[in-house]
Design a protein around this motif. Structure first.
Motif, short mmCIF file in Angstrom:
data_model
loop_
_atom_site.label_atom_id
_atom_site.label_comp_id
_atom_site.label_asym_id
_atom_site.label_seq_id
_atom_site.Cartn_x
_atom_site.Cartn_y
_atom_site.Cartn_z
N ARG A 1 -0.67 13.07 -2.54
CA ARG A 1 -0.10 12.00 -3.36
C ARG A 1 1.21 11.43 -2.83
N LEU A 2 2.09 12.28 -2.35
CA LEU A 2 3.39 11.79 -1.87
C LEU A 2 3.25 10.88 -0.65
N PRO A 3 2.49 11.31 0.41
CA PRO A 3 2.32 10.38 1.54
C PRO A 3 1.62 9.09 1.14
N ARG A 4 0.66 9.18 0.21
CA ARG A 4 -0.04 7.97 -0.24
C ARG A 4 0.91 7.04 -0.98
N ALA A 5 1.72 7.57 -1.89
CA ALA A 5 2.64 6.73 -2.66
C ALA A 5 3.68 6.07 -1.76
N ILE A 6 4.19 6.83 -0.79
CA ILE A 6 5.18 6.25 0.14
C ILE A 6 4.53 5.17 0.99
N ALA A 7 3.28 5.41 1.42
CA ALA A 7 2.55 4.41 2.21
C ALA A 7 2.33 3.13 1.40
N VAL A 8 1.97 3.27 0.13
CA VAL A 8 1.77 2.10 -0.73
C VAL A 8 3.07 1.31 -0.85
N LEU A 9 4.16 2.03 -1.04
CA LEU A 9 5.48 1.39 -1.16
C LEU A 9 5.82 0.59 0.09
N ILE A 10 5.62 1.21 1.25
CA ILE A 10 5.99 0.56 2.52
C ILE A 10 5.04 -0.60 2.85
N LEU A 11 3.74 -0.36 2.76
CA LEU A 11 2.76 -1.38 3.15
C LEU A 11 2.71 -2.53 2.15
N GLY A 12 2.91 -2.24 0.86
CA GLY A 12 2.96 -3.31 -0.13
C GLY A 12 4.12 -4.25 0.13
N GLY A 13 5.28 -3.68 0.46
CA GLY A 13 6.44 -4.50 0.81
C GLY A 13 6.21 -5.31 2.08
N ALA A 14 5.58 -4.68 3.07
CA ALA A 14 5.30 -5.37 4.34
C ALA A 14 4.37 -6.55 4.13
N LEU A 15 3.34 -6.38 3.32
CA LEU A 15 2.37 -7.45 3.07
C LEU A 15 3.00 -8.62 2.34
N SER A 16 3.83 -8.33 1.36
CA SER A 16 4.52 -9.38 0.62
C SER A 16 5.47 -10.16 1.53
N LEU A 17 6.19 -9.43 2.38
CA LEU A 17 7.13 -10.07 3.30
C LEU A 17 6.39 -10.94 4.32
N ALA A 18 5.23 -10.47 4.79
CA ALA A 18 4.42 -11.26 5.72
C ALA A 18 3.98 -12.56 5.06
N GLY A 19 3.58 -12.48 3.78
CA GLY A 19 3.19 -13.67 3.05
C GLY A 19 4.33 -14.66 2.91
N TYR A 20 5.53 -14.16 2.63
CA TYR A 20 6.71 -15.03 2.50
C TYR A 20 7.01 -15.75 3.81
N LEU A 21 6.90 -15.03 4.93
CA LEU A 21 7.16 -15.64 6.24
C LEU A 21 6.14 -16.74 6.55
N LEU A 22 4.87 -16.48 6.23
CA LEU A 22 3.82 -17.47 6.49
C LEU A 22 3.96 -18.71 5.59
N GLN A 23 4.34 -18.49 4.35
CA GLN A 23 4.57 -19.62 3.45
C GLN A 23 5.74 -20.48 3.93
N THR A 24 6.76 -19.82 4.46
CA THR A 24 7.91 -20.56 5.02
C THR A 24 7.51 -21.30 6.28
N PHE A 25 6.73 -20.65 7.14
CA PHE A 25 6.32 -21.25 8.42
C PHE A 25 5.47 -22.49 8.21
N PHE A 26 4.45 -22.39 7.35
CA PHE A 26 3.52 -23.49 7.13
C PHE A 26 3.96 -24.44 6.01
N ASN A 27 5.03 -24.07 5.30
CA ASN A 27 5.49 -24.85 4.15
C ASN A 27 4.33 -25.08 3.18
N ASN A 28 3.58 -24.01 2.95
CA ASN A 28 2.38 -24.06 2.10
C ASN A 28 2.44 -22.90 1.11
N PRO A 29 2.39 -23.18 -0.20
CA PRO A 29 2.55 -22.12 -1.20
C PRO A 29 1.41 -21.11 -1.26
#
Length: 339
Positions: A61-89
């Protein structure tokens, strides 16, 4: 006004932090075997606790929860960068086919290496996913030169995603029977089976990229105000665009390599965070998107484990349930603004 904005930002970060802490604790306590909070506290403090509870907590459970925390943040940040790059919501790793491209190459590498009895290490999976993400991103960038309508560009990304998914399914059919189950679960998106070695690798990759993206806050702020303004204040637009493409691809690749493709997080969370902050300044949006993505994925992973227990849903099923309405709201809002 500045004081109100500052107070709102503080409240927003506190709220996001509380959500992350709460969902993290719930994720390590709730599952097929419930572990009481006192047992968790005893395990962390090193005091005597149930051996079964300790093994479940520290090995699963602990490695899974930490992985969710890290990868969830990474995915959201990737989305923000792409929305900024393409100027598309509604630009995001999943919608633009970047996650599907990464999934396709990872599946090819996994089937090829496992077929020869070679163990697939974390670094190889991330590299394979990065190559796949770059290939899909390259197709999207080529299409963006020919297609200036952003709606059609998103449709092109979706088509690229379908093609990559079809190739992936074709590849999986040629896998050995013993590997098909793992490949199938991974290809639908899942945080199960995380190890401390996985956590170590993803932590290094994601936080190095996060730090680099945070250092880009000022250039990104200028970029949001238009190319002309960015050039006038000395921003190297070509270098900035290359960095956005590279960093968003690395973050998306890291998520796909370990958890498979996860839908809607990269689109929905940046918009929810922007609404919460009531501003779009990158210096606040970058950390807020990361924390928001962590909270959102921890919440969705908790539901994926418990909604139909003992059967576990794919994480993409749950993120789609909560993320798709946000996308529909974005489209409706944008249409209202046009009128």
């Amino acid at each position: 006004m500045n004081l109100n904005r500052k107070n709102r930002s503080i409240i927003a970060f506190l709220l996001l932090g509380v959500c992350v802490f709460l969902f993290f604790i719930l994720n390590i306590c709730i599952g097929s075997v419930r572990i009481a909070l006192p047992d968790v506290a005893r395990s962390f403090s090193g005091r005597e606790s149930s051996e079964t509870a300790v093994r479940i907590l520290w090995d699963i459970r602990l490695p899974r929860a930490i992985a969710v925390l890290i990868l969830g943040g990474a995915l959201s940040l990737a989305g923000y960068l792409l929305q900024t790059f393409f100027n598309n919501p509604i630009a995001g790793p999943f919608v633009l086919g970047i996650s599907s491209g990464a999934k396709m190459v990872v599946a090819l590498v996994m089937v090829f290496l496992m077929g020869k009895g070679i163990k697939v290490i974390s670094a190889a999976m991330i590299f394979a996913a990065f190559i796949g993400a770059l290939l899909s991103m390259g197709f999207v960038l080529l299409m963006s030169r020919k297609i200036h309508n952003m709606s059609m560009l998103v449709v092109s990304g979706v088509m690229i995603g379908y093609i990559c998914s079809a190739v992936t399914e074709l590849v999986v059919t040629f896998a050995n029977d013993a590997d098909i189950v793992n490949l199938h679960n991974w290809s639908r998106g899942s945080f199960s089976g995380m190890t401390w070695e996985n956590v170590k690798v993803m932590t290094i990759v994601v936080f190095v990229v996060f730090f680099a993206v945070f250092l880009m806050s000022k250039p990104l702020s200028a970029y949001q105000l238009g190319d002309a303004y960015a050039r006038n204040v000395g921003v190297d637009l070509q270098l900035l665009r290359v960095c956005i493409v590279m960093f968003s691809s690395i973050l998306s690749a890291c998520v796909v390599a370990f958890a498979g493709p996860i839908s809607f997080v990269g689109i929905a969370v940046p918009h929810l965070v922007k609404k919460l902050l009531n501003e779009a300044e990158p210096i606040r949006m970058i950390p807020a998107c990361f924390v928001g993505g962590s909270a959102f994925c921890l919440f969705c992973d908790l539901l994926a484990k418990t909604m139909l227990a003992p059967t576990e849903l794919s994480i993409s099923t749950v993120t789609a349930i909560f993320g798709a309405p946000v996308v529909l709201w974005i489209i409706k809002r944008k249409e209202n603004l046009r009128r």
